[in-house]
Motif scaffolding. Structure first.
Motif, PDB file in Angstrom:
ATOM      1  N   GLU A  79      23.891  91.992  39.158  1.00  0.00           N
ATOM      2  CA  GLU A  79      25.134  91.242  39.028  1.00  0.00           C
ATOM      3  C   GLU A  79      25.010  89.866  39.668  1.00  0.00           C
ATOM      4  O   GLU A  79      25.573  88.888  39.190  1.00  0.00           O
ATOM      5  N   ASP A  80      24.243  89.777  40.794  1.00  0.00           N
ATOM      6  CA  ASP A  80      24.084  88.489  41.456  1.00  0.00           C
ATOM      7  C   ASP A  80      23.237  87.530  40.640  1.00  0.00           C
ATOM      8  O   ASP A  80      23.338  86.315  40.807  1.00  0.00           O
ATOM      9  N   GLU A  81      22.356  88.050  39.766  1.00  0.00           N
ATOM     10  CA  GLU A  81      21.516  87.180  38.972  1.00  0.00           C
ATOM     11  C   GLU A  81      22.311  86.420  37.915  1.00  0.00           C
ATOM     12  O   GLU A  81      21.869  85.387  37.441  1.00  0.00           O
ATOM     13  N   LYS A  82      23.447  86.891  37.544  1.00  0.00           N
ATOM     14  CA  LYS A  82      24.263  86.215  36.549  1.00  0.00           C
ATOM     15  C   LYS A  82      24.910  84.983  37.180  1.00  0.00           C
ATOM     16  O   LYS A  82      25.608  85.080  38.174  1.00  0.00           O
ATOM     17  N   VAL A  83      24.659  83.814  36.630  1.00  0.00           N
ATOM     18  CA  VAL A  83      25.165  82.553  37.159  1.00  0.00           C
ATOM     19  C   VAL A  83      26.227  82.021  36.219  1.00  0.00           C
ATOM     20  O   VAL A  83      25.998  81.898  35.009  1.00  0.00           O
ATOM     21  N   ASP A  84      27.381  81.711  36.805  1.00  0.00           N
ATOM     22  CA  ASP A  84      28.459  81.096  36.044  1.00  0.00           C
ATOM     23  C   ASP A  84      28.309  79.583  36.148  1.00  0.00           C
ATOM     24  O   ASP A  84      28.696  78.976  37.143  1.00  0.00           O
ATOM     25  N   TYR A  85      27.709  78.961  35.136  1.00  0.00           N
ATOM     26  CA  TYR A  85      27.442  77.527  35.179  1.00  0.00           C
ATOM     27  C   TYR A  85      28.706  76.685  35.016  1.00  0.00           C
ATOM     28  O   TYR A  85      28.651  75.470  35.179  1.00  0.00           O
ATOM     29  N   PHE A  86      29.817  77.320  34.706  1.00  0.00           N
ATOM     30  CA  PHE A  86      31.082  76.594  34.620  1.00  0.00           C
ATOM     31  C   PHE A  86      31.860  76.680  35.931  1.00  0.00           C
ATOM     32  O   PHE A  86      32.969  76.172  36.018  1.00  0.00           O
ATOM     33  N   ILE A 119      25.815  62.706  42.071  1.00  0.00           N
ATOM     34  CA  ILE A 119      25.047  63.921  42.315  1.00  0.00           C
ATOM     35  C   ILE A 119      25.776  65.089  41.661  1.00  0.00           C
ATOM     36  O   ILE A 119      27.009  65.179  41.730  1.00  0.00           O
ATOM     37  N   GLN A 120      25.005  65.965  41.015  1.00  0.00           N
ATOM     38  CA  GLN A 120      25.553  67.052  40.209  1.00  0.00           C
ATOM     39  C   GLN A 120      24.884  68.362  40.590  1.00  0.00           C
ATOM     40  O   GLN A 120      23.664  68.430  40.774  1.00  0.00           O
ATOM     41  N   SER A 121      25.682  69.426  40.706  1.00  0.00           N
ATOM     42  CA  SER A 121      25.139  70.760  40.935  1.00  0.00           C
ATOM     43  C   SER A 121      24.604  71.301  39.611  1.00  0.00           C
ATOM     44  O   SER A 121      25.343  71.414  38.636  1.00  0.00           O
ATOM     45  N   VAL A 122      23.320  71.628  39.593  1.00  0.00           N
ATOM     46  CA  VAL A 122      22.684  72.173  38.402  1.00  0.00           C
ATOM     47  C   VAL A 122      22.724  73.700  38.419  1.00  0.00           C
ATOM     48  O   VAL A 122      22.975  74.337  37.403  1.00  0.00           O
ATOM     49  N   THR A 123      22.473  74.276  39.582  1.00  0.00           N
ATOM     50  CA  THR A 123      22.590  75.712  39.813  1.00  0.00           C
ATOM     51  C   THR A 123      23.366  75.890  41.120  1.00  0.00           C
ATOM     52  O   THR A 123      23.665  74.903  41.806  1.00  0.00           O
ATOM     53  N   PRO A 124      23.691  77.118  41.499  1.00  0.00           N
ATOM     54  CA  PRO A 124      24.378  77.289  42.792  1.00  0.00           C
ATOM     55  C   PRO A 124      23.583  76.780  43.984  1.00  0.00           C
ATOM     56  O   PRO A 124      24.173  76.534  45.041  1.00  0.00           O
ATOM     57  N   ARG A 125      22.266  76.604  43.862  1.00  0.00           N
ATOM     58  CA  ARG A 125      21.457  76.168  44.989  1.00  0.00           C
ATOM     59  C   ARG A 125      20.802  74.797  44.779  1.00  0.00           C
ATOM     60  O   ARG A 125      20.364  74.184  45.747  1.00  0.00           O
ATOM     61  N   LEU A 126      20.721  74.323  43.573  1.00  0.00           N
ATOM     62  CA  LEU A 126      20.020  73.080  43.259  1.00  0.00           C
ATOM     63  C   LEU A 126      21.011  72.017  42.800  1.00  0.00           C
ATOM     64  O   LEU A 126      21.887  72.289  41.969  1.00  0.00           O
ATOM     65  N   SER A 127      20.866  70.811  43.347  1.00  0.00           N
ATOM     66  CA  SER A 127      21.670  69.662  42.929  1.00  0.00           C
ATOM     67  C   SER A 127      20.759  68.461  42.745  1.00  0.00           C
ATOM     68  O   SER A 127      19.823  68.246  43.513  1.00  0.00           O
TER      69      SER A 127
END
Length: 331
Positions: free
Chosen positions: A41-48, A196-204
């Motif tokens: 469940e944690d692997e699912k990323v909500d990009y919105f 600056i933009q967040s691409v993933t929950p950890r990467l910007s």
């Protein structure tokens, strides 16, 4: 008629397995470990629904806390008196040498000096005003105002008696849902913008552009930041020749290690440093050592409530330059 208990248990086990075989499709496996289901469940990323990144100008802030403490030489005394919950006055005394560039040698000359600084602070959740005036004639001011929930205004200025040393800067910061943008206006026809933009929950990822009209110079830069609960890695490159890399490893809530690498591909200057940040119960110790042979340490000791003792040391073995300072902070 007697019934064998062993045969009865074997019959119940066989019947229950037959029931499970009828419910589970062929080839399917039963996941009995709840941690595996949670990890999927944690692997699912909500990009919105990505988090908002930190400002572009602060991407190296964890490394700067360890590697760039506020070192000083001489004696420093700071006293802050709060008049109410929002307004306070500050008094600062500094006695020690300052470095003045020398035209004859590459080494800077140390000139002994002493000055007194008076300050006034107004701090509100949506408005911050800070002013300083020194006995040598310098006047500085900082303003931060939240115009809306997402738009804020920052301004700073410094006025001096020396020619071409006064400057001012105005920044407009906009905080979006998963991005930040900034526009800068300064004296000397200085214009700048960053995003600056967040691409993933950890990467910007982000970039910046600037134009200095007075010096007829322009530039563009790019930066990236990757952050977890245990580490922060950042990288930045600009057309001015600067390449900056930093890495911070958080060993615990109170101990962190940091390293950085600075390279200018135009002047061929290279500097690397490693440092630490250790927070104890009554003090905080920070220090570093770089590739130029310079070692520095900064200690903040809390003697009592509202009373801090400061020790600063910097030793440059190559230049044979030794700087030591101590101070008190009250209030």
């Amino acid at each position: 008629m007697d019934v064998d208990p062993t045969k009865e248990v074997r019959h119940q086990t066989t019947s229950s397995c037959s029931t499970m075989a009828g419910l589970v499709p062929p080839g399917a496996t039963i996941n009995t470990d709840p941690s595996n289901a949670k990890s999927k469940e944690d692997e699912k990323v909500d990009y919105f629904n990505l988090p908002c990144p930190i400002p572009y100008e602060e991407i190296h802030r964890e490394a700067l806390m360890s590697l760039k403490p506020e070192l000083f030489e001489g004696l420093r005394f700071d006293f802050t008196k709060g008049l109410n919950q929002k307004f306070s006055l500050s008094h600062s005394v500094f006695m020690g040498p300052i470095e003045v560039p020398s035209h004859q040698t590459t080494d800077a000359l140390k000139v002994p000096t002493a000055h007194y600084e008076f300050g006034a602070n107004y701090i509100d959740p949506k408005l911050m005003l800070i002013g300083r005036v020194l006995t040598d004639g310098r006047l500085s001011a900082r303003v931060k105002c939240d115009l809306t929930d997402n738009l804020s205004l920052k301004a700073n200025a410094q006025l001096t008696n020396e020619d071409h040393m006064s400057h001012g800067m105005i920044n407009f910061d906009y905080k979006g849902k998963d991005y930040r943008s900034q526009f800068q206006f300064g004296n000397g026809a200085l214009l700048g913008a960053s995003y600056i933009q967040s691409v993933t929950p950890r990467l910007s990822l982000g970039g910046e552009v600037f134009w200095a009209g007075q010096h007829r110079k322009s530039g563009i830069g790019y930066a990236g930041r990757y952050e977890t609960d245990k580490m922060v890695a950042t990288g930045q490159v600009a057309s001015t020749g600067m390449v900056a890399l930093s890495y911070v490893q958080k060993l615990s809530e109170k101990v962190s290690l940091a390293s950085d690498f600075m390279y200018n591909y135009m002047s061929r200057d290279v500097t690397a440093s490693v440092g630490y940040d250790y927070i104890l119960r009554q003090c905080r110790l920070r220090g570093k050592i770089d590739s130029n042979g310079c070692t520095a340490a900064y200690l903040e000791e809390r003697l009592n409530m509202g009373l801090n003792f400061i020790l600063s040391a910097e030793i440059d073995h190559r230049k044979k330059d030794y700087k030591f300072g101590f101070g008190l902070t009250v209030g």
